[in-house]
Design a protein around this motif. Structure first.
Motif, PDB file in Angstrom:
ATOM      1  N   PRO A  18       0.813  -1.233   0.000  1.00  0.00           N
ATOM      2  CA  PRO A  18       0.000   0.000   0.000  1.00  0.00           C
ATOM      3  C   PRO A  18       0.842   1.276   0.000  1.00  0.00           C
ATOM      4  O   PRO A  18       0.313   2.360   0.212  1.00  0.00           O
ATOM      5  N   GLY A  19       2.113   1.181  -0.228  1.00  0.00           N
ATOM      6  CA  GLY A  19       3.029   2.327  -0.212  1.00  0.00           C
ATOM      7  C   GLY A  19       3.919   2.245   1.007  1.00  0.00           C
ATOM      8  O   GLY A  19       3.472   1.762   2.046  1.00  0.00           O
ATOM      9  N   PRO A  20       5.184   2.622   0.899  1.00  0.00           N
ATOM     10  CA  PRO A  20       5.778   3.264  -0.272  1.00  0.00           C
ATOM     11  C   PRO A  20       5.887   2.324  -1.464  1.00  0.00           C
ATOM     12  O   PRO A  20       5.950   1.113  -1.296  1.00  0.00           O
ATOM     13  N   SER A  21       5.912   2.956  -2.656  1.00  0.00           N
ATOM     14  CA  SER A  21       6.099   2.202  -3.890  1.00  0.00           C
ATOM     15  C   SER A  21       7.557   2.375  -4.335  1.00  0.00           C
ATOM     16  O   SER A  21       8.282   3.205  -3.784  1.00  0.00           O
ATOM     17  N   ASP A  22       7.954   1.578  -5.331  1.00  0.00           N
ATOM     18  CA  ASP A  22       9.333   1.696  -5.822  1.00  0.00           C
ATOM     19  C   ASP A  22       9.586   3.101  -6.377  1.00  0.00           C
ATOM     20  O   ASP A  22       8.719   3.679  -7.032  1.00  0.00           O
ATOM     21  N   VAL A  23      10.786   3.590  -6.112  1.00  0.00           N
ATOM     22  CA  VAL A  23      11.148   4.949  -6.542  1.00  0.00           C
ATOM     23  C   VAL A  23      11.937   4.847  -7.842  1.00  0.00           C
ATOM     24  O   VAL A  23      12.843   4.021  -7.961  1.00  0.00           O
ATOM     25  N   ASP A  24      11.561   5.673  -8.792  1.00  0.00           N
ATOM     26  CA  ASP A  24      12.256   5.649 -10.071  1.00  0.00           C
ATOM     27  C   ASP A  24      13.736   6.021  -9.878  1.00  0.00           C
ATOM     28  O   ASP A  24      14.053   6.942  -9.133  1.00  0.00           O
ATOM     29  N   PRO A  25      14.659   5.318 -10.569  1.00  0.00           N
ATOM     30  CA  PRO A  25      16.091   5.634 -10.397  1.00  0.00           C
ATOM     31  C   PRO A  25      16.422   7.102 -10.655  1.00  0.00           C
ATOM     32  O   PRO A  25      17.290   7.675  -9.992  1.00  0.00           O
ATOM     33  N   SER A  26      15.736   7.736 -11.588  1.00  0.00           N
ATOM     34  CA  SER A  26      16.100   9.138 -11.862  1.00  0.00           C
ATOM     35  C   SER A  26      15.654  10.049 -10.715  1.00  0.00           C
ATOM     36  O   SER A  26      16.237  11.111 -10.484  1.00  0.00           O
ATOM     37  N   VAL A  27      14.632   9.619  -9.954  1.00  0.00           N
ATOM     38  CA  VAL A  27      14.228  10.382  -8.757  1.00  0.00           C
ATOM     39  C   VAL A  27      15.323  10.213  -7.690  1.00  0.00           C
ATOM     40  O   VAL A  27      15.736  11.188  -7.041  1.00  0.00           O
ATOM     41  N   LEU A  28      15.818   8.986  -7.542  1.00  0.00           N
ATOM     42  CA  LEU A  28      16.893   8.773  -6.562  1.00  0.00           C
ATOM     43  C   LEU A  28      18.137   9.575  -6.952  1.00  0.00           C
ATOM     44  O   LEU A  28      18.814  10.141  -6.090  1.00  0.00           O
ATOM     45  N   ARG A  29      18.420   9.655  -8.257  1.00  0.00           N
ATOM     46  CA  ARG A  29      19.584  10.443  -8.697  1.00  0.00           C
ATOM     47  C   ARG A  29      19.374  11.919  -8.369  1.00  0.00           C
ATOM     48  O   ARG A  29      20.282  12.598  -7.903  1.00  0.00           O
ATOM     49  N   ALA A  30      18.153  12.411  -8.569  1.00  0.00           N
ATOM     50  CA  ALA A  30      17.884  13.833  -8.275  1.00  0.00           C
ATOM     51  C   ALA A  30      18.079  14.098  -6.778  1.00  0.00           C
ATOM     52  O   ALA A  30      18.637  15.131  -6.385  1.00  0.00           O
ATOM     53  N   ILE A  31      17.647  13.138  -5.951  1.00  0.00           N
ATOM     54  CA  ILE A  31      17.784  13.322  -4.494  1.00  0.00           C
ATOM     55  C   ILE A  31      19.263  13.385  -4.096  1.00  0.00           C
ATOM     56  O   ILE A  31      19.625  14.062  -3.133  1.00  0.00           O
TER      57      ILE A  31
END
Ligand code: PLP
Length: 371
Positions: A18-31
């Motif tokens: 029900p969340g958290p869901s998988d985080v897109d790699p480009s979101v992790l790179r931005a972080i």
């Protein structure tokens, strides 16, 4: 401490709960971009872009849209405490855990709550809300669009008209539905909305997109008392996000970098194709679960595409199945909450996690574990 813990390592997981869901790699790179100051002109531009992208995602015209530095529950709290003053009457619909949480937050803020309940697994009926309102006036009518505890999508049609009959603002929880189901604050006449980043936005948890309409902002402007929470006072937050850029709190800069990228991904996919993808994969999951002999908890016309609830067959050990999915396949699904605890699984296909691959993955893993 005798020995330092080992450094953290990545765990191979597919988050289909029900969340958290998988985080897109480009979101992790931005972080992971270098942190800048919270008043750095480059960061202020990032905030402006986040606001514009959120407005676009929400269909917002005017009002105030921002991302609070806290999780979805703080978004709920922010909407409630900005809108109500002690003694205000509010009408809240509860069909699961999160409507109940909204009612509790409103009571703690000093509101007099009229609660309308629906059976778990069913949406609230407009007529039941109207009957409970009984011609009285309310500060707001509040309900949950995507009830994550039951997997029900609450229709929003007719709520604006009901709110007008009651002199009320309309408050909607879109934590699980935002970016996974069509949602347009302007078309639905929503006055206050909150969400979270960890569901269909495929960002880590920690931020809460919120929107207040012009009508809600006018109401907040006419309050007789100060907003009970300093941290969540939308006018103080606006002084940082909007005009004077006055320091309010140190924004979680890198989290906002992540949200910026997540919103870019949502808008570059396009809203219609994104909603269609969630719908297609949800239908594939439902057919596959039924082919495995499993029963879905919610009638098809009321189902939430990003989150499906499944009855656990008699004689099956809930924790053992979820434990094997995690240890043998790296797949997380959720257990039930409240009356659904122990008898329901919750399977999420949210954001970038709503894929054909994940449908096959969870169905084949479940088939193996249940064999
Ligand atoms: N509302 C709904 C519908 C939710 O699903 C959740 C969390 O799952 C919340 C509110 C609370 O959000 P958070 O856990 O981010 O505080």
């Amino acid at each position: 401490m005798e020995q330092l813990p080992a450094p953290l390592r990545a765990h191979a997981r597919t988050l289909l709960g029900p969340g958290p869901s998988d985080v897109d790699p480009s979101v992790l790179r931005a972080i992971s971009l270098p942190t800048v100051g919270h008043l750095d002109p480059a960061f202020l531009q990032t905030m402006d872009e986040i606001r514009s992208m959120l407005e676009c995602l929400l269909g917002a015209r005017g009002g105030r849209t921002t991302a609070l530095s806290a999780t979805g529950s703080a978004g709920m709290e922010a909407c409630v405490v900005n809108l109500v003053e002690r003694g205000d009457r509010v009408l809240i619909g509860q069909s699961g855990v999160f409507g109940g949480r909204m009612a509790e937050v409103a009571r703690r803020a000093g509101a007099e709550v009229t609660l309308v309940e629906a059976e778990w697994g069913r949406p609230l009926e407009l007529e039941a809300l109207r009957r409970a309102a009984a011609g009285r006036q309310f500060r707001f009518i509040g309900l949950v669009h995507g009830e994550t505890s039951t997997g029900v999508l609450q229709p929003l049609a007719g709520l604006r008209e009901l709110a007008d009959e009651c002199g009320a603002l309309l408050l909607v929880d879109a934590v699980t539905s935002l970016a996974g189901h069509p949602l347009d604050v302007h078309a639905s006449g929503i006055d206050a909305l909150y969400s979270g980043t960890q569901k269909c936005l495929s960002c880590p948890p920690g931020l809460s997109p919120v929107h207040f309409s012009d009508r809600a902002i006018a109401r907040i402007g006419s309050r007789a008392s100060a907003v009970q929470s300093w941290y969540l006072d939308i006018n103080l937050i606006e002084a940082y996000w909007g005009g004077p850029r006055a320091y309010h709190h140190t924004a979680p800069i890198n989290m906002l970098f992540g949200l910026h990228e997540a919103l870019r991904l949502v808008l570059s996919e396009g809203l219609e194709p994104r909603f269609a993808r969630h719908e297609l994969n949800a239908h594939a999951l439902w057919s596959g679960l039924e082919a495995l002999g499993l029963e879905l908890r919610v009638a098809e016309e009321h189902r939430l595409n990003p989150l499906t609830t499944v009855s656990i067959p008699d004689g099956i050990d809930d924790a053992a199945v979820r434990g094997r999915l995690l240890s043998e396949f790296g797949i997380e699904i959720g257990g039930g909450l409240g009356p659904m605890k122990g008898n329901t699984w919750r399977i999420g296909l949210m954001g970038s996690g709503s894929s054909r691959r994940n449908v096959h993955l969870v169905l084949s893993a479940l088939a193996t574990v249940l064999a």
